[in-house]
Write a protein that holds these residues in place. Sequence first.
Motif, PDB file in Angstrom:
ATOM      1  N   LEU A  93      49.650  57.293 138.598  1.00  0.00           N
ATOM      2  CA  LEU A  93      49.258  56.253 139.619  1.00  0.00           C
ATOM      3  C   LEU A  93      50.182  54.930 139.046  1.00  0.00           C
ATOM      4  CD1 LEU A  93      45.343  56.873 140.013  1.00  0.00           C
ATOM      5  CD2 LEU A  93      47.404  57.413 141.671  1.00  0.00           C
ATOM      6  N   ILE A  94      49.832  54.607 137.901  1.00  0.00           N
ATOM      7  CA  ILE A  94      50.781  53.321 137.390  1.00  0.00           C
ATOM      8  C   ILE A  94      52.201  53.709 137.885  1.00  0.00           C
ATOM      9  CG2 ILE A  94      51.674  52.207 135.198  1.00  0.00           C
ATOM     10  CD1 ILE A  94      48.604  52.645 134.308  1.00  0.00           C
ATOM     11  N   THR A  95      52.890  54.623 137.574  1.00  0.00           N
ATOM     12  CA  THR A  95      54.440  54.893 137.710  1.00  0.00           C
ATOM     13  C   THR A  95      54.696  54.642 138.971  1.00  0.00           C
ATOM     14  OG1 THR A  95      54.367  56.482 135.895  1.00  0.00           O
ATOM     15  CG2 THR A  95      56.245  56.555 137.278  1.00  0.00           C
ATOM     16  N   ILE A  96      53.744  55.491 140.102  1.00  0.00           N
ATOM     17  CA  ILE A  96      53.816  55.065 141.413  1.00  0.00           C
ATOM     18  C   ILE A  96      53.887  53.689 141.859  1.00  0.00           C
ATOM     19  CG2 ILE A  96      52.909  55.478 143.916  1.00  0.00           C
ATOM     20  CD1 ILE A  96      51.960  58.528 142.619  1.00  0.00           C
ATOM     21  N   GLY A  97      53.005  53.113 141.326  1.00  0.00           N
ATOM     22  CA  GLY A  97      52.815  51.539 141.563  1.00  0.00           C
ATOM     23  C   GLY A  97      54.262  50.742 141.163  1.00  0.00           C
ATOM     24  N   LEU A  98      54.601  51.049 140.002  1.00  0.00           N
ATOM     25  CA  LEU A  98      55.617  50.531 139.434  1.00  0.00           C
ATOM     26  C   LEU A  98      57.118  50.633 140.201  1.00  0.00           C
ATOM     27  CD1 LEU A  98      55.008  50.927 135.487  1.00  0.00           C
ATOM     28  CD2 LEU A  98      54.888  48.916 136.935  1.00  0.00           C
ATOM     29  N   TRP A  99      56.835  51.904 140.756  1.00  0.00           N
ATOM     30  CA  TRP A  99      58.325  52.370 141.667  1.00  0.00           C
ATOM     31  C   TRP A  99      58.018  51.658 142.824  1.00  0.00           C
ATOM     32  CZ3 TRP A  99      62.819  54.604 141.085  1.00  0.00           C
ATOM     33  CH2 TRP A  99      63.473  54.922 142.278  1.00  0.00           C
ATOM     34  N   ILE A 100      56.865  51.450 143.362  1.00  0.00           N
ATOM     35  CA  ILE A 100      56.674  50.570 144.525  1.00  0.00           C
ATOM     36  C   ILE A 100      57.142  49.347 144.331  1.00  0.00           C
ATOM     37  CG2 ILE A 100      55.285  49.819 146.514  1.00  0.00           C
ATOM     38  CD1 ILE A 100      53.667  52.364 146.274  1.00  0.00           C
ATOM     39  N   TRP A 101      56.887  48.782 143.356  1.00  0.00           N
ATOM     40  CA  TRP A 101      57.280  47.270 142.841  1.00  0.00           C
ATOM     41  C   TRP A 101      58.756  47.124 142.882  1.00  0.00           C
ATOM     42  CZ3 TRP A 101      55.353  44.791 137.826  1.00  0.00           C
ATOM     43  CH2 TRP A 101      55.780  43.350 137.648  1.00  0.00           C
ATOM     44  N   SER A 102      59.293  48.356 142.132  1.00  0.00           N
ATOM     45  CA  SER A 102      60.743  48.222 141.874  1.00  0.00           C
ATOM     46  C   SER A 102      61.576  48.296 143.237  1.00  0.00           C
ATOM     47  CB  SER A 102      61.161  49.493 141.021  1.00  0.00           C
ATOM     48  OG  SER A 102      61.016  50.660 141.663  1.00  0.00           O
ATOM     49  N   ALA A 103      61.116  49.050 144.317  1.00  0.00           N
ATOM     50  CA  ALA A 103      61.801  49.374 145.525  1.00  0.00           C
ATOM     51  C   ALA A 103      61.589  47.872 146.314  1.00  0.00           C
ATOM     52  CB  ALA A 103      60.947  50.214 146.386  1.00  0.00           C
ATOM     53  N   ARG A 104      60.650  47.269 146.057  1.00  0.00           N
ATOM     54  CA  ARG A 104      60.891  45.679 146.444  1.00  0.00           C
ATOM     55  C   ARG A 104      61.537  44.432 145.861  1.00  0.00           C
ATOM     56  NH1 ARG A 104      55.438  45.013 149.849  1.00  0.00           N
ATOM     57  NH2 ARG A 104      55.263  46.884 150.978  1.00  0.00           N
ATOM     58  N   CYS A 105      61.646  44.917 144.666  1.00  0.00           N
ATOM     59  CA  CYS A 105      62.290  43.633 143.836  1.00  0.00           C
ATOM     60  C   CYS A 105      63.716  43.474 144.273  1.00  0.00           C
ATOM     61  CB  CYS A 105      62.170  44.099 142.375  1.00  0.00           C
ATOM     62  SG  CYS A 105      63.336  45.265 141.529  1.00  0.00           S
ATOM     63  N   GLN A 106      64.055  42.196 143.773  1.00  0.00           N
ATOM     64  CA  GLN A 106      65.441  41.904 144.173  1.00  0.00           C
ATOM     65  C   GLN A 106      66.089  41.162 142.958  1.00  0.00           C
ATOM     66  OE1 GLN A 106      66.942  41.928 147.392  1.00  0.00           O
ATOM     67  NE2 GLN A 106      64.688  42.938 147.820  1.00  0.00           N
ATOM     68  N   SER A 107      65.702  41.445 141.880  1.00  0.00           N
ATOM     69  CA  SER A 107      66.200  40.974 140.622  1.00  0.00           C
ATOM     70  C   SER A 107      66.486  42.007 139.791  1.00  0.00           C
ATOM     71  CB  SER A 107      65.062  40.106 139.866  1.00  0.00           C
ATOM     72  OG  SER A 107      65.486  39.909 138.388  1.00  0.00           O
ATOM     73  N   ARG A 108      68.068  42.198 139.180  1.00  0.00           N
ATOM     74  CA  ARG A 108      68.147  43.059 138.344  1.00  0.00           C
ATOM     75  C   ARG A 108      67.685  43.223 136.971  1.00  0.00           C
ATOM     76  NH1 ARG A 108      72.902  45.823 139.471  1.00  0.00           N
ATOM     77  NH2 ARG A 108      74.148  45.288 141.132  1.00  0.00           N
ATOM     78  N   LEU A 109      67.096  42.089 136.620  1.00  0.00           N
ATOM     79  CA  LEU A 109      66.288  42.026 135.286  1.00  0.00           C
ATOM     80  C   LEU A 109      64.901  42.844 135.791  1.00  0.00           C
ATOM     81  CD1 LEU A 109      65.791  41.321 132.310  1.00  0.00           C
ATOM     82  CD2 LEU A 109      64.994  38.858 133.262  1.00  0.00           C
TER      83      LEU A 109
END
Length: 178
Positions: A93-109
């Motif tokens: 569940l945490i990994t899925i949440g982090l993946w969704i966050w990463s799909a929306r992020c605009q920063s390379r960092l």
Amino acid sequence: MNEPLQSASLTDKRPFLWGRLSSLVLGIALAGLLLDQASKLWLLFVFDLGANGPVALFPFLDIVLVWNRGVSYGLFQQNSDLGRWLLVVLTVLITIGLWIWSARCQSRLIAFALAMIIGGAIGNGIDRIAYGAVVDFVHFHVGDFSWYVFNLADVWIVAGVAALLYDSFGNGPNSAAK
């Protein structure tokens, strides 16, 4: 005449599962995962750390075999199958949440940080599924001081969290200081 405000969910065009930096996140997460799993497999099945360890590399660094049935720092030890599988589900569940966050992020960092955490979480999750516990093997110590025993997945997770913290103190769009 003013147009009526629309719900944010109706006008939100941010990606849900694949974004601008998703290829980068996937590549970094896979590299971290592969390095983590390769180190564990080699130590367990080629070197046979269980039979041949511990190994003193330096006066302050040993390679030892520890089966961690909890989470970071050995917290929340789970000695039952129910606890083990609850941790597996929590990891997914945490990994899925982090993946969704990463799909929306605009920063390379941020993408790098999330990729590191995702790769580490999946690496430790694989251990938990395959062995019932996470394989930890790096032990730092100085005199009577002993740091906890960890693995490469833990390094990736800590590096990712450190990068998120670094970003949060900056002046960028994700800044917590705003």
